[in-house]
Design a protein around this motif. Sequence first.
Motif, PDB file in Angstrom:
ATOM      1  N   ASN A  47     -32.213 -43.881  70.766  1.00  0.00           N
ATOM      2  CA  ASN A  47     -31.911 -43.343  72.084  1.00  0.00           C
ATOM      3  C   ASN A  47     -31.801 -44.486  73.080  1.00  0.00           C
ATOM      4  OD1 ASN A  47     -31.924 -40.644  71.274  1.00  0.00           O
ATOM      5  ND2 ASN A  47     -34.153 -40.532  71.445  1.00  0.00           N
ATOM      6  N   VAL A  48     -30.762 -44.449  73.892  1.00  0.00           N
ATOM      7  CA  VAL A  48     -30.516 -45.540  74.841  1.00  0.00           C
ATOM      8  C   VAL A  48     -30.189 -44.952  76.213  1.00  0.00           C
ATOM      9  CG1 VAL A  48     -29.681 -47.140  73.068  1.00  0.00           C
ATOM     10  CG2 VAL A  48     -28.066 -45.619  74.235  1.00  0.00           C
ATOM     11  N   THR A  49     -30.294 -45.806  77.214  1.00  0.00           N
ATOM     12  CA  THR A  49     -29.844 -45.494  78.565  1.00  0.00           C
ATOM     13  C   THR A  49     -28.763 -46.481  78.945  1.00  0.00           C
ATOM     14  OG1 THR A  49     -32.005 -44.601  79.207  1.00  0.00           O
ATOM     15  CG2 THR A  49     -30.503 -45.248  80.975  1.00  0.00           C
ATOM     16  N   ASN A  50     -27.588 -45.973  79.309  1.00  0.00           N
ATOM     17  CA  ASN A  50     -26.474 -46.838  79.703  1.00  0.00           C
ATOM     18  C   ASN A  50     -26.141 -46.618  81.171  1.00  0.00           C
ATOM     19  OD1 ASN A  50     -24.354 -47.000  76.693  1.00  0.00           O
ATOM     20  ND2 ASN A  50     -26.429 -47.696  77.069  1.00  0.00           N
ATOM     21  N   LYS A  65     -23.737 -43.971  87.216  1.00  0.00           N
ATOM     22  CA  LYS A  65     -24.856 -43.102  86.867  1.00  0.00           C
ATOM     23  C   LYS A  65     -25.528 -43.607  85.598  1.00  0.00           C
ATOM     24  CE  LYS A  65     -25.841 -38.257  85.656  1.00  0.00           C
ATOM     25  NZ  LYS A  65     -26.904 -38.064  86.666  1.00  0.00           N
ATOM     26  N   SER A  66     -26.848 -43.502  85.554  1.00  0.00           N
ATOM     27  CA  SER A  66     -27.589 -43.797  84.328  1.00  0.00           C
ATOM     28  C   SER A  66     -27.523 -42.567  83.438  1.00  0.00           C
ATOM     29  CB  SER A  66     -29.047 -44.135  84.639  1.00  0.00           C
ATOM     30  OG  SER A  66     -29.131 -45.349  85.348  1.00  0.00           O
ATOM     31  N   VAL A  67     -26.996 -42.758  82.241  1.00  0.00           N
ATOM     32  CA  VAL A  67     -26.801 -41.646  81.318  1.00  0.00           C
ATOM     33  C   VAL A  67     -27.545 -41.945  80.025  1.00  0.00           C
ATOM     34  CG1 VAL A  67     -25.122 -40.212  80.104  1.00  0.00           C
ATOM     35  CG2 VAL A  67     -24.526 -41.229  82.312  1.00  0.00           C
ATOM     36  N   GLU A  68     -28.303 -40.978  79.552  1.00  0.00           N
ATOM     37  CA  GLU A  68     -29.061 -41.145  78.316  1.00  0.00           C
ATOM     38  C   GLU A  68     -28.323 -40.496  77.153  1.00  0.00           C
ATOM     39  OE1 GLU A  68     -32.942 -39.606  78.827  1.00  0.00           O
ATOM     40  OE2 GLU A  68     -33.557 -41.121  80.287  1.00  0.00           O
ATOM     41  N   THR A  74     -20.595 -40.158  71.567  1.00  0.00           N
ATOM     42  CA  THR A  74     -19.626 -40.027  72.648  1.00  0.00           C
ATOM     43  C   THR A  74     -20.324 -39.701  73.970  1.00  0.00           C
ATOM     44  OG1 THR A  74     -17.950 -39.241  71.113  1.00  0.00           O
ATOM     45  CG2 THR A  74     -17.591 -38.760  73.446  1.00  0.00           C
ATOM     46  N   ILE A  75     -19.880 -40.327  75.039  1.00  0.00           N
ATOM     47  CA  ILE A  75     -20.391 -40.014  76.374  1.00  0.00           C
ATOM     48  C   ILE A  75     -19.599 -38.828  76.907  1.00  0.00           C
ATOM     49  CG2 ILE A  75     -20.712 -40.862  78.731  1.00  0.00           C
ATOM     50  CD1 ILE A  75     -20.886 -43.685  77.586  1.00  0.00           C
ATOM     51  N   ASP A  76     -20.257 -37.676  77.004  1.00  0.00           N
ATOM     52  CA  ASP A  76     -19.576 -36.458  77.403  1.00  0.00           C
ATOM     53  C   ASP A  76     -19.739 -36.132  78.888  1.00  0.00           C
ATOM     54  OD1 ASP A  76     -18.548 -35.844  74.866  1.00  0.00           O
ATOM     55  OD2 ASP A  76     -20.475 -35.004  74.242  1.00  0.00           O
TER      56      ASP A  76
END
Length: 440
Positions: A47-50, A65-68, A74-76
């Motif tokens: 699990n990561v935060t990008n 935005k910080s997205v986990e 895929t970033i949805d």
Amino acid sequence: MEGFILKKSTSLLFSGLLVSGMVLGATVTTPTTVHADDNPTTQATTNVTNNVTYYDQSGKAVLTKSVEGTKGATIDYVPDGYAISGDKAVFGDNQANISVKVTKMISVKVNYVDQNNNLVNSEVVNGGEGNTYKLTDIPAGCSWANDTEQTITLVNGKEYNVPVNKKVFNTVIFKTADNIEVGRTEIYSDKVGDVVNLNSTQVPSGYKAGTTSLTLQSDNNTQFITVTKNADAATGVVTVNDNDAQLYTIYGNAITGRTLKAKSSWKTFDTKVIKGKTYYKVATDEWVEASDVTVANSNNEAVTPFTEVVTTKNTPAHLYTKDGQAITGRALGANTPWKTANKMVLNGTTYYQVSTNEWVKGDDVTLPANNNTTSNVTPASGVVTTTNAVATLYTKDGQAITGRALRPNTPWQIANKMVLNGTTYYQVATNEWVKATNIK
């Protein structure tokens, strides 16, 4: 216990690899899958935060935005009012900076036009500007003229005319021997002369059709089928009043020892007046007196003519039969307009008819703000004949329908009468009306 065995097996296998690496001097690679009791188990994902920055088509940053998520997935997530443009981005290492290209969500109108350049139906589709969109809600009775036309590129402000091949269409009107209409349906096929067999859902409930095999006539023609009441079909429901109800023969004679329990409900199959009293048939040669029961329609429904356009809300709207049963795999697209034929209140729920035996719930659609459809429409039945001239057809709003007319000296079954701005019209099809001055 199973979780304990997996954990133990993983530890042993990993330990064995370390020892082998130390002895042989080889590079050690940690396996992603281990086995215990022949069941594969994958190690936990990362699990990561990008830090994701969304850019519009002009290159302007819309949102950071910080997205986990899971690395490699895929970033949805998309900002409100936008859609992903191009290939989707994936999560990188923890705290990685990721760029995502987005485009504004837009709505466009799609018109389906047949081979004679007549409008068949329209819908509104939503998607990202510049993205492709595959059309799936082809109008009933049509086929794609060209498969490539199914996919459009969304351009803001553009209206799309998509060609379709409309099959030959006939309206079938069911009527009793005394010329009372009891239902309608539509049949389609590729060409005039094709034989079409009606299915059981097309014949009005509670009736038998004289024939169910029809030969397709010229496009937009009307065919009539005489039907009779099905003696085996229930025509309603009665509920016994506070006291047990005596049963009678067809001649009105009490049947010894035969009663219906108080407060019980029974389907009825026929009605008779015997010596001035009304009776309902509830079984073979068993009748109950009307004064002993309370009568309700078998479906507890109330259907009234309603020819308007309703629009679905932001989610697909499920479709239902006239009995209120959900139709598997059938729904109307979100934010799409649909012409209606009737309005029904079934067990307290309002439905609108959008096709043959397909109804949408009133809660799932919105109505025109200026709807006043019932104020000037009254039921009417019978057959009218056009005069010696072609009779133009009109919408319920009194607008002439381009390319639609009735042939001279042809008979037409009517469903309703309407007075609009002092002019009288008669309904001959769904949202198609003829002026009284054009008929005999």
